[in-house]
Design a protein around this motif. Structure first.
Motif, PDB file in Angstrom:
ATOM      1  N   GLU A1273     -22.250  -7.415  37.416  1.00  0.00           N
ATOM      2  CA  GLU A1273     -21.311  -7.561  36.287  1.00  0.00           C
ATOM      3  C   GLU A1273     -19.974  -8.118  36.795  1.00  0.00           C
ATOM      4  N   ALA A1274     -19.366  -8.984  36.001  1.00  0.00           N
ATOM      5  CA  ALA A1274     -18.068  -9.591  36.387  1.00  0.00           C
ATOM      6  C   ALA A1274     -17.006  -8.505  36.555  1.00  0.00           C
ATOM      7  N   LEU A1275     -16.059  -8.771  37.484  1.00  0.00           N
ATOM      8  CA  LEU A1275     -14.993  -7.807  37.776  1.00  0.00           C
ATOM      9  C   LEU A1275     -13.661  -8.327  37.207  1.00  0.00           C
ATOM     10  N   THR A1276     -12.910  -7.427  36.578  1.00  0.00           N
ATOM     11  CA  THR A1276     -11.556  -7.763  36.084  1.00  0.00           C
ATOM     12  C   THR A1276     -10.617  -6.639  36.501  1.00  0.00           C
ATOM     13  N   PRO A1277      -9.265  -6.942  36.600  1.00  0.00           N
ATOM     14  CA  PRO A1277      -8.348  -5.933  37.149  1.00  0.00           C
ATOM     15  C   PRO A1277      -8.052  -4.816  36.161  1.00  0.00           C
ATOM     16  N   CYS A1278      -7.865  -3.633  36.745  1.00  0.00           N
ATOM     17  CA  CYS A1278      -7.401  -2.472  35.966  1.00  0.00           C
ATOM     18  C   CYS A1278      -5.966  -2.764  35.496  1.00  0.00           C
ATOM     19  N   PRO A1279      -5.663  -2.576  34.211  1.00  0.00           N
ATOM     20  CA  PRO A1279      -4.295  -2.875  33.729  1.00  0.00           C
ATOM     21  C   PRO A1279      -3.238  -1.917  34.261  1.00  0.00           C
ATOM     22  N   TYR A1280      -3.673  -0.801  34.859  1.00  0.00           N
ATOM     23  CA  TYR A1280      -2.703   0.160  35.412  1.00  0.00           C
ATOM     24  C   TYR A1280      -2.388  -0.143  36.873  1.00  0.00           C
ATOM     25  N   CYS A1281      -3.474  -0.276  37.703  1.00  0.00           N
ATOM     26  CA  CYS A1281      -3.253  -0.370  39.158  1.00  0.00           C
ATOM     27  C   CYS A1281      -3.774  -1.691  39.746  1.00  0.00           C
ATOM     28  N   GLU A1282      -4.308  -2.592  38.906  1.00  0.00           N
ATOM     29  CA  GLU A1282      -4.781  -3.905  39.325  1.00  0.00           C
ATOM     30  C   GLU A1282      -6.042  -3.840  40.193  1.00  0.00           C
ATOM     31  N   THR A1283      -6.675  -2.669  40.324  1.00  0.00           N
ATOM     32  CA  THR A1283      -7.937  -2.573  41.061  1.00  0.00           C
ATOM     33  C   THR A1283      -9.030  -3.291  40.258  1.00  0.00           C
ATOM     34  N   LEU A1284      -9.906  -4.067  40.957  1.00  0.00           N
ATOM     35  CA  LEU A1284     -10.959  -4.806  40.270  1.00  0.00           C
ATOM     36  C   LEU A1284     -12.062  -3.840  39.840  1.00  0.00           C
ATOM     37  N   LEU A1285     -12.429  -3.913  38.543  1.00  0.00           N
ATOM     38  CA  LEU A1285     -13.460  -3.041  37.972  1.00  0.00           C
ATOM     39  C   LEU A1285     -14.462  -3.892  37.212  1.00  0.00           C
ATOM     40  N   GLU A1286     -15.656  -3.302  36.980  1.00  0.00           N
ATOM     41  CA  GLU A1286     -16.627  -3.972  36.129  1.00  0.00           C
ATOM     42  C   GLU A1286     -16.056  -4.074  34.716  1.00  0.00           C
ATOM     43  N   GLU A1287     -16.402  -5.162  34.034  1.00  0.00           N
ATOM     44  CA  GLU A1287     -15.784  -5.463  32.743  1.00  0.00           C
ATOM     45  C   GLU A1287     -15.942  -4.325  31.739  1.00  0.00           C
ATOM     46  N   THR A1288     -17.105  -3.665  31.744  1.00  0.00           N
ATOM     47  CA  THR A1288     -17.360  -2.640  30.724  1.00  0.00           C
ATOM     48  C   THR A1288     -16.956  -1.254  31.185  1.00  0.00           C
ATOM     49  N   GLU A1289     -16.413  -1.162  32.400  1.00  0.00           N
ATOM     50  CA  GLU A1289     -15.996   0.146  32.906  1.00  0.00           C
ATOM     51  C   GLU A1289     -14.645   0.512  32.298  1.00  0.00           C
ATOM     52  N   ARG A1307     -15.232  -4.284  26.220  1.00  0.00           N
ATOM     53  CA  ARG A1307     -14.828  -4.189  27.622  1.00  0.00           C
ATOM     54  C   ARG A1307     -13.431  -3.557  27.720  1.00  0.00           C
ATOM     55  N   HIS A1308     -13.002  -3.259  28.971  1.00  0.00           N
ATOM     56  CA  HIS A1308     -11.619  -2.768  29.100  1.00  0.00           C
ATOM     57  C   HIS A1308     -10.659  -3.955  28.964  1.00  0.00           C
ATOM     58  N   ILE A1309      -9.425  -3.656  28.529  1.00  0.00           N
ATOM     59  CA  ILE A1309      -8.466  -4.737  28.243  1.00  0.00           C
ATOM     60  C   ILE A1309      -7.922  -5.336  29.530  1.00  0.00           C
ATOM     61  N   ILE A1310      -7.371  -6.559  29.416  1.00  0.00           N
ATOM     62  CA  ILE A1310      -6.778  -7.268  30.555  1.00  0.00           C
ATOM     63  C   ILE A1310      -5.318  -7.557  30.210  1.00  0.00           C
ATOM     64  N   LYS A1311      -4.402  -7.207  31.079  1.00  0.00           N
ATOM     65  CA  LYS A1311      -2.967  -7.377  30.798  1.00  0.00           C
ATOM     66  C   LYS A1311      -2.581  -8.837  30.570  1.00  0.00           C
ATOM     67  N   PHE A1322      -4.979  -2.314  17.048  1.00  0.00           N
ATOM     68  CA  PHE A1322      -5.815  -1.957  18.191  1.00  0.00           C
ATOM     69  C   PHE A1322      -5.841  -3.128  19.171  1.00  0.00           C
ATOM     70  N   PRO A1323      -5.856  -2.853  20.494  1.00  0.00           N
ATOM     71  CA  PRO A1323      -5.788  -3.943  21.480  1.00  0.00           C
ATOM     72  C   PRO A1323      -7.109  -4.702  21.585  1.00  0.00           C
ATOM     73  N   ALA A1324      -6.971  -5.939  22.054  1.00  0.00           N
ATOM     74  CA  ALA A1324      -8.159  -6.783  22.241  1.00  0.00           C
ATOM     75  C   ALA A1324      -7.837  -7.857  23.258  1.00  0.00           C
ATOM     76  N   ILE A1325      -8.917  -8.447  23.814  1.00  0.00           N
ATOM     77  CA  ILE A1325      -8.739  -9.608  24.693  1.00  0.00           C
ATOM     78  C   ILE A1325      -8.505 -10.808  23.790  1.00  0.00           C
ATOM     79  N   ARG A1326      -7.346 -11.464  23.951  1.00  0.00           N
ATOM     80  CA  ARG A1326      -6.887 -12.471  22.991  1.00  0.00           C
ATOM     81  C   ARG A1326      -7.875 -13.636  22.853  1.00  0.00           C
ATOM     82  N   SER A1327      -8.366 -14.134  23.976  1.00  0.00           N
ATOM     83  CA  SER A1327      -9.266 -15.296  23.927  1.00  0.00           C
ATOM     84  C   SER A1327     -10.540 -14.954  23.146  1.00  0.00           C
TER      85      SER A1327
END
Length: 1364
Positions: A1273-1289, A1307-1311, A1322-1327
């Motif tokens: 699964e693709a990895l994206t950064p945690c919006p709190y600590c920037e650690t790379l996580l799986e998209e749905t985690e 999926r979890h949001i991206i800053k 409610f938040p969402a990924i803009r794209s």
């Protein structure tokens, strides 16, 4: 502490011992001294010895006669020595007595001398006649003191304790016995109730303790005044003022008493002037001062203010001071010390001063001038002393020269050249004798102007190298004006300026050696004061009126608020303040501003007053700093009150202080500092004040900038239009116009280069009389146009006859056709107004103009000419007015013809009434409808046309109460009570409706009609109260409770609703209404009742949790509601109603968020799971099977939350994972379905084989159900600590934070790519959100349509990361 300056010091002129002094009376040029060396020395006033007279023994007395010509001297012998000051000759006189002389007394008014001896004898000697009268036995013992009065009576005091009073022949008039030896006999006037005049009182000291007052007019009642013991003995006393006495006491006390008969002996003032002892006092009436000496100091007081010490002289090197004495003119004060030395101080000098440019000359000593040079950097003024040849009575200073002199003689000094052999002394050029007593001198670079005896002599100061005999000297006035007296003069670089007692003010050009300017004033001029440039001056006339004369413009401006007495005038020497000058007298300095260019013309404005310290004279002014000369020849500085604080900064000042400072700066026309203050104040009022002041003074650029600050666009534009003008008179005219001063504006315009501006202004102001007068003189071609405009105004105000005449004047040949048309229109209108109807109508018809037709028709209508008015209104297409007039004429045929074009309801109404009267009801109803008289339409439809359906529709459409009544009565007649009740309610006849409903058993219908027909504002509680009472009697608890609720009887409503809820059939409706009761009443007691009922505490049967949730929501108890919501949502979820559960949690989430209440984690987690399940359908519909599979995996991992659909969800998960290529995940969930017999039975047969196939063919790299072989699964950064996580985690293992999920993808949001739904936030990924909006999908969370333009990128992510 004073201005006294040591003139000279004589070190023990008679050796060590007592020193006695006597100042020459009158001129005070000589000072006689004597001491222990049997000599009398006579010094001039500069301390130079003039004569020494040797005596046969110690001097026992000396004194000057009343004129100061003769000095009489006695010593311990029988010889009287007289020294003549005029001839410097000594004379010895035999007085006819052979015993030792002890006392010498000169008469006050004549050269008569009395000499007393040690044996009590006296001799009276008349120096004018050389007659002597020796008198033997006047007293029995030594005569010690005495005095003459002005009537030549002689009082003598003797050691025999008597006082004798004799006449000038020596005859004894009275002898007064005393209790002790007398001393210091004096004559003066004791003030009685009746002022008799003359020196009628003899005063003397008796026994050194008391003061004895003997009134010769009341000899039987002498007064003896004793003083406090601690004062010590009386040392000396002096009479002063109006019967007052100053006394000095040995203990240092200095007091003043009154001899006024009602307050005799009363102490008016007392001070201990000296710590140890007081030795003498002296008084000088001429300068109004008194002094006391003691110890080693001299204290000087003003007679008018004894409480304050004006000066203190400290002789630090001396052991003590014995005597003091003033010269007759008060200029010099002699101080005798205990060791026999003499100090002479200059205590008073006439204040002589002169100013030229920055050069200031002040008389600082008897024969010394201090010269100061002022510089604009305000450096300290350092005096340059210049010794003079004599004591001057006048001084003058120029750029390079100094002049001083007295009487008719003047000495001239060159300040640029040193005197040979004398350091720091200017070169004495010459002295010059004039033909009269010099009043004043003025100097410039080359010339001196000398005023003496009403004439001026202008001559060169130094002899020129080139011979200019005709320009060396000239005398004014010339022989042609022998009777002219010149009163004052001034000399500038270019001009000699002088004024006369006849009011002439003359400028004589020195360069051209001719008169250049001559102004004639109405009365004589007494003084002139020229500004530094010499082009303007202030002159004062004999009436004490002041004027500013501008030589360039040859104009005179009066000075307002001038004081009665003017001592002088000084102009400011700063070039930026050159229009400011001050006028001063002894008490005040008045500041003025000369304004040459202003909208009011040249003027002088009074700015303010500054109090002046007494005996100070302003000499020079620079930027409001005034340099003043003091009485001692010193300079001091004073800031004018009008200029105070103007040099200081304006930061951090109080607004009131700044406003006061702003007013000062504006009064002085200091616009740059005023601007800076306005910047600090930030007040529109202050900007407007600056703008108006600048405008009045024709400072157009500044006014323009200031009006921009106040955003006055009109004035800014107006000023911009005139800012390029150069003619100041034209500018002043426009400014006066802007300031609404139109008469002044006209004056300026007419004197300017564009006089036609005055005509334009009067036309713009609609002041036509003035405009016509002006146009006759300057623009005759404008008369027709002005006449037309004037006529229009006259017509507007109702003066029609005058307007008609001016319209006629406007009709001239060869003029603009439009102008002719306007005039003819005006003639048509005013003709009608003047009752000339035929002419007016014919003119209007000829012009054939609709607007004119309308205007003429209105005029005719006002004149009651209805037929003509209607005709013209019709021609003007004003059909309403035409029809109205035809109606008044009852011409219904014409009204009918015009009706299709008529819009007025009133006319339609009148027509409808007429048609109804004729019986034509259909036409009448149509007309009523057009007139919007719907009640009449309903009446006609019901009563005449028998169309109840039309009437009912109209009433329902218009909500007319009156129409509803009519319809209700109609239905009552038809026995249709339900419809009748409804229309009675519509007509607000609720009581009638209630009675009708009760009578026919329709009360429940009546209640429903009330609720459904009327708005919330129209509902009345009393209507529901009667209903509720009825159903209470009928024991219908549900309806009773319902209507008690609407009647706002909440407790009764709750009682009946709970009762109704106990029956299963009414439970839902009853509880729903009960919840509304709680929401409306906000009654905790009722709420607790309902909660107990819902929880089953009353009947043991708990009610559905949704009621409790709705109750909490109604009461805004969001925390309790959230708990209920979770329970309800769980039930819905268990029952498989996932959308309902989602909506409940979503709405609860929004309520908690809007009220800033923490979101429970369980609620958030359940909402996320439900939303993930709902997103599956969206992703599958879009063909994105991977996203759908990931969401199904999330749901399958929490399959226990979905008990109703375990098998379908797992089946979908297997299928979607297989489609998305997640083989391991598909295998895992397929195995779960096959291995569980219960699940296997429920698998849909059409998917059973496929699932079995997945299980039979496990992934090759899979082992023990592991899914490691699936695509990473693709990895994206945690919006709190920037650690790379799986998209749905949505849980970060590193920072332990729960991450918000995207409502579009799950999926979890991206800053870096964050937005929020504009509807639900409610938040969402803009794209991703933008992608679904392109296919017109609604928001997956709130199901609202979203405009993609509102999906903005969020920069501040903090509000969305705080899940609580």
């Amino acid at each position: 502490m004073g201005s006294e300056k040591l003139l000279f010091r004589l070190e023990q002129p008679h050796g060590l011992g007592d020193l006695y002094i006597a100042w020459q009376r009158g001129s005070g040029n000589y000072l006689a001294t004597t001491g222990v060396d049997s000599l009398v020395n006579i010094f001039n006033r500069y301390g130079q010895i003039h004569e020494r007279i040797r005596l046969q023994g110690l001097c026992s007395g000396f004194g000057w006669d009343s004129d100061g010509d003769i000095l009489g001297i006695i010593c311990r012998s029988s010889q009287l020595i007289l020294w003549d000051s005029n001839t410097s000759k000594k004379q010895v006189v035999d007085i006819g007595l052979r015993d030792v002389m002890t006392c010498i007394l000169w008469a006050k008014t004549s050269p008569i001398l009395a000499v007393g001896t040690a044996k009590g004898n006296v001799s009276i000697y008349n120096h004018a006649t050389s007659k002597r009268i020796p008198i033997i036995g006047k007293h029995s013992k030594k005569i010690t003191c005495g005095s003459w009065n002005t009537e030549n009576l002689l009082a003598l005091g003797s050691e025999d304790k008597t006082l004798s009073i004799s006449n000038m022949e020596g005859d004894t008039l009275r002898v007064v016995a005393l209790r002790a030896e007398p001393a210091d006999v004096q004559f003066s006037e004791m003030k009685l109730d009746e002022r008799l005049g003359g020196e009628n009182t003899v005063s003397l000291i008796v026994g050194k303790r008391t003061l004895y007052l003997f009134n010769m007019l009341d000899p039987e009642n002498p007064i003896e005044l004793a003083f406090q013991q601690h004062y010590g003995t009386i040392v000396a006393y002096k009479w002063f003022g109006d019967g007052y006495i100053l006394l000095g006491f040995s203990a240092g006390y200095f007091i003043a008493i009154s001899t006024h008969i009602k307050e005799v002996g009363q102490e008016l003032f007392q001070v201990r002037n000296h710590k140890n002892m007081l030795t003498d006092i002296a008084i000088c009436d001429k300068i109004g001062k008194v002094a006391s000496c003691g110890d080693n100091i001299v204290k000087i007081h003003d007679i008018t203010n004894l409480q304050e010490t004006s000066s203190v002289l400290t002789l630090a090197q001396e052991t003590g001071i014995e005597r003091i004495g003033w010269s007759a003119d008060g200029q010099l004060l002699a101080v005798c010390t205990r060791n026999g030395s003499l100090n002479v101080y200059v205590s008073y000098m006439p204040t002589l001063s002169a100013v030229s440019g920055g050069r200031i000359a002040v008389l600082s000593s008897l024969a010394e001038v201090s010269l100061y040079n002022f510089s604009s950097d305000r450096s300290k003024l350092t005096p340059i002393p210049i010794a003079l040849e004599t004591e001057p009575s006048f001084i003058a200073v120029g750029p390079y020269h100094l002049a001083a002199g007295m009487n008719s003689r003047a000495w001239f000094y060159d300040l640029t050249k040193p005197r040979i052999g004398v350091e720091d002394a200017p070169l004495l050029l010459k002295d010059r004798q004039y033909l009269g007593i010099v009043t004043s001198i003025r100097l410039n670079v080359e010339y001196a102007s000398v005023l003496y005896e009403g004439k001026i002599q202008l001559h060169m100061i130094e002899q020129p190298e080139v011979n200019h005999e005709e320009r060396e000297s000239v005398i004014f006035p010339d022989s042609n004006s022998p009777n002219v007296v010149i009163t004052c003069h001034a000399l500038t670089t270019d001009f000699l300026i002088y004024a006369t007692d006849m009011g002439q003010l003359i400028y004589f050009c020195v360069e051209d050696w001719t008169q250049s300017n001559d102004y004639k004033h109405a009365v004589g001029i007494v003084d002139v004061f020229v500004d530094p440039a010499g082009t303007r001056l202030v002159f004062i006339d004999v009436k004490s009126q002041g004027y500013v004369y501008n030589a360039v413009m040859n104009e005179v401006v009066p000075i307002p608020q001038l004081p009665n007495k003017v001592t002088g005038v000084t102009w400011d020497s700063n070039i930026t303040d050159r229009n400011i000058f001050i006028v001063y007298n002894d008490q005040d300095i008045l500041t003025y501003m000369y304004n040459k260019f202003s909208v009011f013309g040249s003027s002088v404005q009074f700015v303010g007053t500054t109090t002046l310290v007494s005996k100070q004279i302003p000499l020079f002014m620079f930027s409001g700093e005034v340099i003043l000369a003091t009485s001692g020849g010193q300079l001091t500085q004073l800031t004018l009150s009008t200029h105070e604080a103007s040099q200081l900064g304006v930061v951090d000042r109080e607004p009131k202080v700044l406003e006061n400072l702003l007013n000062k700066q504006l009064a002085l026309h200091r616009y740059i500092p005023a601007w800076n203050i306005c910047v600090q104040l930030k007040s529109k009022e202050s900007w407007r004040k600056v703008a108006e002041e600048a405008l009045k003074n024709l400072e157009i650029e500044l006014a323009l900038r200031a009006y921009k600050q106040v955003e006055d666009a009109a004035l800014v534009m107006a000023l911009q239009e005139i800012s390029h003008l150069e003619d100041y008179k034209l500018i002043a005219g426009y400014v006066a116009m802007f300031l609404n001063d139109y008469d002044r504006a006209q004056q300026w315009f007419l004197s300017s280069s564009n006089p036609s501006a005055a005509l334009e202004m009067r036309r713009d102001l609609l002041q036509w009389d003035q405009a016509l007068q002006l146009s006759k003189k300057m623009a005759p071609d404008q008369i027709p146009y002005i006449s037309r405009e004037y006529a229009q105004q006259l017509e507007f105000i109702g003066n029609y006859s005058e307007a008609y005449l001016h319209y006629e004047k406007g009709l001239q040949e060869n003029i603009n056709p439009e102008h002719i048309f306007i005039c003819k229109c005006g003639i048509a209108r005013t003709s009608i107004r003047c009752n000339n109807y035929k002419h007016g109508i014919n003119t209007a018809l000829d012009l054939n103009n609709k607007q004119l037709f309308k205007e003429c028709a209105e005029a005719l209508e006002s004149k009651k000419q209805l037929a003509d008015a209607a005709m013209l209104f019709e021609k003007a297409s004003v059909y309403d007015k035409a029809a109205s007039n035809y109606i008044k004429l009852k011409n219904w045929q014409k009204v009918g013809e015009l009706l299709p074009n008529v819009t007025s309801s009133k006319i339609h109404l009148q027509y409808a009434k007429a048609k109804e009267h004729e019986g034509k009801y259909e036409d009448a109803a149509n007309a009523y409808y057009v007139a919007k008289d719907f009640d009449s339409v309903v009446r006609l439809q019901l009563d005449y046309l028998n169309n109840p359906e039309t009437a009912v529709e109209l009433v329902q459409e218009t909500k007319s109460a009156e129409g509803a009544k009519m319809v209700a009565r109609f239905f009552q007649r038809l026995n249709d009570y339900s419809s009748a009740i409804r229309f009675l309610v519509l007509s607000q006849c609720n009581s009638e409706a209630f009675e009708l409903a009760r009578k026919h058993g329709k009360l429940q219908l009546y209640g429903e009609i009330l609720l459904n027909t009327l708005s919330a504002d129209e509902l009345r509680p009393q209507d529901f109260n009667s209903l509720a009472n009825h159903f209470e009697i009928e024991r219908n608890s549900l309806l009773a409770g319902k209507y008690f609720y609407h009647a706002r009887e909440y407790r009764k409503a709750m009682k009946h609703l709970l009762k109704a809820a106990k029956s299963n059939s009414d439970e839902n409706e009853a509880i729903t209404i009960a919840i509304d009761v709680i929401a409306s009443s906000n009654d905790d007691h009722l709420a607790n009742q309902l909660i107990e009922f819902l929880l089953g505490e009353a009947d043991g049967i708990p009610k559905d949790a949704k009621y409790l949730f709705r109750l909490y929501m109604a009461r805004k108890q969001y925390k309790e509601a959230s708990k209920s919501a979770i329970i309800i949502a769980n039930e819905e979820q268990i029952n498989g109603n996932y959308r309902n559960a989602h909506d409940i949690l979503f709405s609860m989430y929004q309520e908690l968020k809007s009220n800033d209440i923490r979101i429970p984690h369980e609620m958030y987690w359940n909402l996320m799971l439900l939303h993930s399940y709902i997103l599956v359908r969206l992703h599958v519909r879009k063909g994105d099977h991977l996203k759908g599979a990931r969401m199904l995996v999330r749901v399958a991992n929490n399959i226990s939350k979905f008990p109703s659909h375990i098998v379908p969800i797992l089946t979908s998960t297997v299928i979607e994972c297989h489609r998305a290529g997640l083989r391991n995940a598909a295998y895992t969930y397929a195995a779960m379905l096959i291995q569980n017999p219960e699940y296997r039975k429920q698998v849909d047969p059409k998917y059973a084989k496929k699932i079995e196939g997945v299980v039979r063919k496990p992934p090759k790299n899979g082992k023990n159900s592991e899914t490691g072989g699936d695509p990473i699964e693709a990895l994206t950064p945690c919006p709190y600590c920037e650690t790379l996580l799986e998209e749905t985690e949505i849980n970060c293992d590193k920072c332990k934070n729960n991450i918000p999920f995207c409502i579009v993808t799950g999926r979890h949001i991206i800053k870096m790519d964050l937005t929020a739904c504009p509807e639900c936030d409610f938040p969402a990924i803009r794209s991703e959100f933008l992608e679904i909006t392109e296919s017109e999908e609604p928001c997956p969370m709130c199901s609202e349509k979203v405009d993609p333009r509102r999906l903005i990128k969020i920069e501040d992510t903090k509000p969305y990361l705080n899940l609580e």
